[in-house]
Design a protein around this motif. Structure first.
Motif, PDB file in Angstrom:
ATOM      1  N   ASP A 259      19.663  44.170  23.170  1.00 33.50           N
ATOM      2  CA  ASP A 259      18.695  43.078  23.006  1.00 33.50           C
ATOM      3  C   ASP A 259      19.414  41.754  23.248  1.00 33.50           C
ATOM      4  N   ILE A 260      18.997  41.061  24.262  1.00 30.52           N
ATOM      5  CA  ILE A 260      19.638  39.773  24.592  1.00 30.52           C
ATOM      6  C   ILE A 260      18.562  38.813  25.121  1.00 30.52           C
ATOM      7  N   SER A 261      18.880  37.508  25.059  1.00 32.48           N
ATOM      8  CA  SER A 261      17.946  36.559  25.670  1.00 32.48           C
ATOM      9  C   SER A 261      18.559  35.843  26.872  1.00 32.48           C
ATOM     10  N   GLY A 262      19.855  36.044  27.089  1.00 34.58           N
ATOM     11  CA  GLY A 262      20.488  35.461  28.280  1.00 34.58           C
ATOM     12  C   GLY A 262      21.334  36.507  28.981  1.00 34.58           C
ATOM     13  N   PHE A 263      21.241  36.532  30.328  1.00 30.57           N
ATOM     14  CA  PHE A 263      21.974  37.527  31.125  1.00 30.57           C
ATOM     15  C   PHE A 263      22.742  36.754  32.192  1.00 30.57           C
ATOM     16  N   PHE A 264      24.069  36.689  32.035  1.00 32.68           N
ATOM     17  CA  PHE A 264      24.874  35.828  32.904  1.00 32.68           C
ATOM     18  C   PHE A 264      25.712  36.650  33.884  1.00 32.68           C
ATOM     19  N   LEU A 265      25.611  36.310  35.154  1.00 32.46           N
ATOM     20  CA  LEU A 265      26.410  36.986  36.174  1.00 32.46           C
ATOM     21  C   LEU A 265      27.722  36.252  36.368  1.00 32.46           C
ATOM     22  N   ALA A 266      28.828  36.998  36.398  1.00 33.78           N
ATOM     23  CA  ALA A 266      30.139  36.406  36.700  1.00 33.78           C
ATOM     24  C   ALA A 266      30.915  37.430  37.510  1.00 33.78           C
ATOM     25  N   ILE A 267      30.322  37.827  38.643  1.00 29.04           N
ATOM     26  CA  ILE A 267      30.901  38.911  39.442  1.00 29.04           C
ATOM     27  C   ILE A 267      31.458  38.394  40.767  1.00 29.04           C
ATOM     28  N   GLY A 268      31.802  37.124  40.780  1.00 32.56           N
ATOM     29  CA  GLY A 268      32.430  36.570  41.975  1.00 32.56           C
ATOM     30  C   GLY A 268      31.472  35.756  42.839  1.00 32.56           C
ATOM     31  N   HIS A 269      32.026  35.268  43.910  1.00 32.64           N
ATOM     32  CA  HIS A 269      31.287  34.405  44.829  1.00 32.64           C
ATOM     33  C   HIS A 269      31.421  34.924  46.248  1.00 32.64           C
ATOM     34  N   HIS A 270      30.489  34.542  47.109  1.00 30.94           N
ATOM     35  CA  HIS A 270      30.703  34.834  48.526  1.00 30.94           C
ATOM     36  C   HIS A 270      30.610  33.522  49.307  1.00 30.94           C
ATOM     37  N   PRO A 271      31.475  33.390  50.310  1.00 31.37           N
ATOM     38  CA  PRO A 271      31.502  32.129  51.066  1.00 31.37           C
ATOM     39  C   PRO A 271      30.244  31.983  51.927  1.00 31.37           C
ATOM     40  N   ASN A 272      29.810  30.750  52.081  1.00 26.78           N
ATOM     41  CA  ASN A 272      28.606  30.483  52.882  1.00 26.78           C
ATOM     42  C   ASN A 272      28.987  30.353  54.362  1.00 26.78           C
ATOM     43  N   THR A 273      29.228  31.513  54.976  1.00 32.75           N
ATOM     44  CA  THR A 273      29.722  31.501  56.358  1.00 32.75           C
ATOM     45  C   THR A 273      28.846  32.330  57.313  1.00 32.75           C
ATOM     46  N   GLU A 274      27.647  32.690  56.874  1.00 32.86           N
ATOM     47  CA  GLU A 274      26.775  33.501  57.743  1.00 32.86           C
ATOM     48  C   GLU A 274      26.626  32.856  59.128  1.00 32.86           C
ATOM     49  N   LEU A 275      26.530  31.525  59.113  1.00 32.00           N
ATOM     50  CA  LEU A 275      26.338  30.757  60.345  1.00 32.00           C
ATOM     51  C   LEU A 275      27.507  30.897  61.324  1.00 32.00           C
ATOM     52  N   PHE A 276      28.676  31.239  60.794  1.00 34.13           N
ATOM     53  CA  PHE A 276      29.888  31.207  61.629  1.00 34.13           C
ATOM     54  C   PHE A 276      30.383  32.588  62.025  1.00 34.13           C
ATOM     55  N   GLN A 277      29.631  33.618  61.610  1.00 33.10           N
ATOM     56  CA  GLN A 277      30.032  34.975  61.966  1.00 33.10           C
ATOM     57  C   GLN A 277      30.020  35.151  63.479  1.00 33.10           C
ATOM     58  N   GLY A 278      31.133  35.670  63.999  1.00 38.93           N
ATOM     59  CA  GLY A 278      31.245  35.874  65.447  1.00 38.93           C
ATOM     60  C   GLY A 278      31.597  34.592  66.191  1.00 38.93           C
ATOM     61  N   LYS A 279      31.687  33.467  65.466  1.00 39.09           N
ATOM     62  CA  LYS A 279      31.980  32.188  66.126  1.00 39.09           C
ATOM     63  C   LYS A 279      33.337  31.626  65.710  1.00 39.09           C
ATOM     64  N   LEU A 280      33.809  32.064  64.527  1.00 37.47           N
ATOM     65  CA  LEU A 280      35.122  31.656  64.023  1.00 37.47           C
ATOM     66  C   LEU A 280      35.784  32.898  63.435  1.00 37.47           C
ATOM     67  N   VAL A 281      37.099  32.880  63.314  1.00 41.32           N
ATOM     68  CA  VAL A 281      37.775  34.006  62.661  1.00 41.32           C
ATOM     69  C   VAL A 281      37.567  33.893  61.147  1.00 41.32           C
TER      70      VAL A 281
END
Ligand code: NDP
Length: 307
Positions: free
Chosen positions: A229-251
């Motif tokens: 029973d909880i009222s807050g559920f917090f995610l702390a499982i890491g981050h992903h870089p915002n690079t979708e735009l650069f896939q295949g365009k930069l290393v």
């Protein structure tokens, strides 16, 4: 077509610092703020570890200051999302909001990183109603209540410790039989009486209704189920870089972070630079992002002078 010497993508501490330096170097930078103007720090409350603010400062106020500082020296800060880039030759071609095209002699990428979620339907439905990826932003709403943090890294331990100081009880939901966090953080968690670590549990469903989160259904590696029973559920499982735009365009590296030449902001394309969390899986601090924005602007200035 509109042309600029220096185009900056992203408006966290890295992007704004790059804009301050680039505008003071008369590069007349154009900065596109992106989906979340001000970046991740606008979702946090108080920043207490940025040098120069002995009393701390609100994340939004700091980002506002950085923006105004960049504008004071002539940076052209615009609301808009870069939707396509063409780095095949110079000048680079960048599309904003799917329609506006701009040619740039150089580009500084500072698009940051975003928090990861588990991907459960119930988690998405209850986002902002008890589900959060930022304990420091939202923890206060659950003062004296029971909450859970998912993850076993340093972030999860830090967030659990913070929540334990304001909440009645904190569950840590850890999928492995051990914590990945540093020894010091592990000890702090284990020595906090109102933190209970649930090892080898995965979340099956976040429970809740129109009033918000009421619990979570968990499954142990043995298959046994447990409902908390909880009222807050917090995610702390890491981050992903915002690079979708650069896939295949930069290393990019295996996790999608932009790869830069050691000790610089230079990507594999001459004239394209990267700064802040988009290239940094390790430190991820406002001050390190700001420092790396400065490095990118200096690298960019030298590149433009050398041509
Ligand atoms: P980490 O990648 O270190 O940890 C992520 C945690 O989340 C791990 O326990 C991982 O489990 C778990 N996890 C990932 N995906 C899932 C999932 N789908 N379901 C359940 N659990 C999941 O990320 P952090 O954000 O904690 O840290 C990133 C970096 O920043 C690290 O280098 C860290 O040391 C650093 N950092 C340093 C701090 C400090 O020094 N003060 C503070 C915060 C971060 P598993 O172990 O099974 O993969």
């Amino acid at each position: 077509m509109e042309q600029t010497k220096c185009l900056i993508i992203g408006s966290g501490p890295a992007g704004y610092t790059a804009a301050i330096y680039a505008s003071r170097a008369n590069l007349n930078p154009v900065l596109y703020e992106g989906i979340e103007p001000g970046g991740q720090l606008t979702t946090t409350t108080e920043i207490e570890n940025f040098p120069g603010y002995p009393e701390g400062i609100a994340g939004t106020a700091m980002m506002d200051d950085l923006k105004r500082q960049a504008q004071r020296f002539g940076a052209d800060v615009r609301f808009g999302v870069v939707t396509d880039v063409d780095f095949t030759d110079r000048p680079f071609r960048v599309t904003v909001d799917g329609e506006h095209r701009i040619e740039a002699e150089s580009v500084i990428i500072a698009t940051g990183a975003s928090a990861k979620y588990l991907g459960l339907e119930s988690e998405t439905r209850l986002r902002g109603m008890g589900v959060s990826a930022c304990a420091t932003c939202d923890g206060f709403f659950y003062r004296k209540q029971d909450v859970a943090v998912v993850g076993g890294g340093d972030t999860a331990c830090e967030e659990a410790s913070y929540l334990a100081s304001i909440c009645r009880k904190v569950y840590m939901i850890v999928r492995k039989p051990f914590l990945r966090a540093s020894k010091a953080m592990q000890e702090r968690v284990m020595n906090t009486p109102n933190i209970e670590v649930l090892f080898e549990y995965n979340t099956v469903e976040v429970l809740g209704d129109a009033d918000g989160v009421t619990g979570a259904r968990l499954r142990h590696s043995t298959g046994k189920e447990l409902t908390i029973d909880i009222s807050g559920f917090f995610l702390a499982i890491g981050h992903h870089p915002n690079t979708e735009l650069f896939q295949g365009k930069l290393v990019l590296d295996a996790e999608g972070y932009i790869v830069t030449e050691a000790g610089t902001s230079k990507t594999n394309i001459e004239g394209v630079f990267a700064a802040g969390d988009v290239k940094d899986p390790h430190y991820r601090q406002a001050i390190t992002a700001a420092g790396s924005g400065c490095v990118a602007a200096l690298d960019c200035e030298r590149f433009l002078l050398s041509r």
